[in-house]
Design a protein around this motif. Structure first.
Motif, mmCIF file in Angstrom:
data_model
loop_
_atom_site.group_PDB
_atom_site.id
_atom_site.type_symbol
_atom_site.label_atom_id
_atom_site.label_comp_id
_atom_site.label_asym_id
_atom_site.label_seq_id
_atom_site.Cartn_x
_atom_site.Cartn_y
_atom_site.Cartn_z
ATOM 1 N N ARG A 95 43.893 20.547 19.564
ATOM 2 C CA ARG A 95 44.076 20.634 21.012
ATOM 3 C C ARG A 95 45.352 21.393 21.366
ATOM 4 O O ARG A 95 45.571 21.739 22.515
ATOM 5 N N LYS A 96 46.172 21.674 20.353
ATOM 6 C CA LYS A 96 47.426 22.387 20.597
ATOM 7 C C LYS A 96 47.150 23.805 21.084
ATOM 8 O O LYS A 96 46.125 24.393 20.786
ATOM 9 N N SER A 97 48.129 24.327 21.814
ATOM 10 C CA SER A 97 48.058 25.710 22.281
ATOM 11 C C SER A 97 49.152 26.506 21.573
ATOM 12 O O SER A 97 49.748 26.029 20.609
ATOM 13 N N ILE A 98 49.427 27.688 22.043
ATOM 14 C CA ILE A 98 50.429 28.553 21.408
ATOM 15 C C ILE A 98 51.770 27.839 21.262
ATOM 16 O O ILE A 98 52.355 27.823 20.181
ATOM 17 N N ASP A 99 52.267 27.249 22.334
ATOM 18 C CA ASP A 99 53.565 26.588 22.281
ATOM 19 C C ASP A 99 53.571 25.427 21.294
ATOM 20 O O ASP A 99 54.542 25.228 20.563
ATOM 21 N N GLY A 100 52.494 24.669 21.259
ATOM 22 C CA GLY A 100 52.389 23.537 20.331
ATOM 23 C C GLY A 100 52.386 23.983 18.874
ATOM 24 O O GLY A 100 53.052 23.380 18.023
ATOM 25 N N LYS A 158 42.457 27.727 13.785
ATOM 26 C CA LYS A 158 43.220 28.530 14.722
ATOM 27 C C LYS A 158 44.288 29.263 13.937
ATOM 28 O O LYS A 158 44.814 28.756 12.944
ATOM 29 N N LEU A 213 47.882 31.629 14.473
ATOM 30 C CA LEU A 213 48.970 32.019 15.366
ATOM 31 C C LEU A 213 49.665 33.235 14.764
ATOM 32 O O LEU A 213 50.018 33.241 13.582
ATOM 33 N N LEU A 265 46.694 33.933 19.712
ATOM 34 C CA LEU A 265 46.072 32.731 19.177
ATOM 35 C C LEU A 265 44.596 33.027 18.964
ATOM 36 O O LEU A 265 43.873 33.317 19.914
ATOM 37 N N TYR A 319 40.808 31.837 17.314
ATOM 38 C CA TYR A 319 40.035 30.616 17.092
ATOM 39 C C TYR A 319 38.726 30.992 16.433
ATOM 40 O O TYR A 319 38.065 31.937 16.860
#
Length: 120
Positions: free
Chosen positions: A21-26, A56, A58, A67, A69
């Motif tokens: 569920r994390k995004s780029i910042d996570g 994913k 990065l 990012l 997927y």
């Protein structure tokens, strides 16, 4: 160029599973905090979920993060399970991973480190 991950100097794989569920910042924070690596370096960082059917990636492109997927419709990635570890893999191991193979091929010929060799 948008999404040209072939320019990455190193490829790191986050072993075990990661909360997808994390995004780029996570993911960038995870790279810094858990692995003590710089997410702004010219490297590709790979993360996999608990079910091993999606990953994913990065990548810092110099002006922003990318990012990526990927979700498999059938099958699973042969993901290393030793949690809380990061591992640098080769381009060949990355190809094996994307083809559904284990990155630790027992019969693969390993490249020699020339610093370990001596001249005759």
């Amino acid at each position: 160029m948008f999404g040209d991950i072939s320019k990455a100097e190193k490829i790191y794989i986050a072993c075990g599973y990661t909360d997808m569920r994390k995004s780029i910042d996570g993911f960038a924070a995870l790279v810094q905090r858990n692995f003590q690596l710089n997410p702004f370096q010219n490297s590709l960082f790979l993360f996999c979920g608990r079910r091993h059917d999606r990953l994913k990636a990065l990548y810092w492109e110099g002006d922003g993060f990318l990012l990526l997927y990927k979700r498999l419709e059938k099958g699973k990635f042969q993901w290393p399970k030793n949690a809380e570890a990061v591992r640098c893999i080769t381009c060949q191991e990355f190809r094996w991973l994307m083809e559904g193979l284990c990155i630790d091929q027992p019969k693969a010929v390993k490249k020699l480190n020339t610093s370990d060799c001596f001249s005759l």
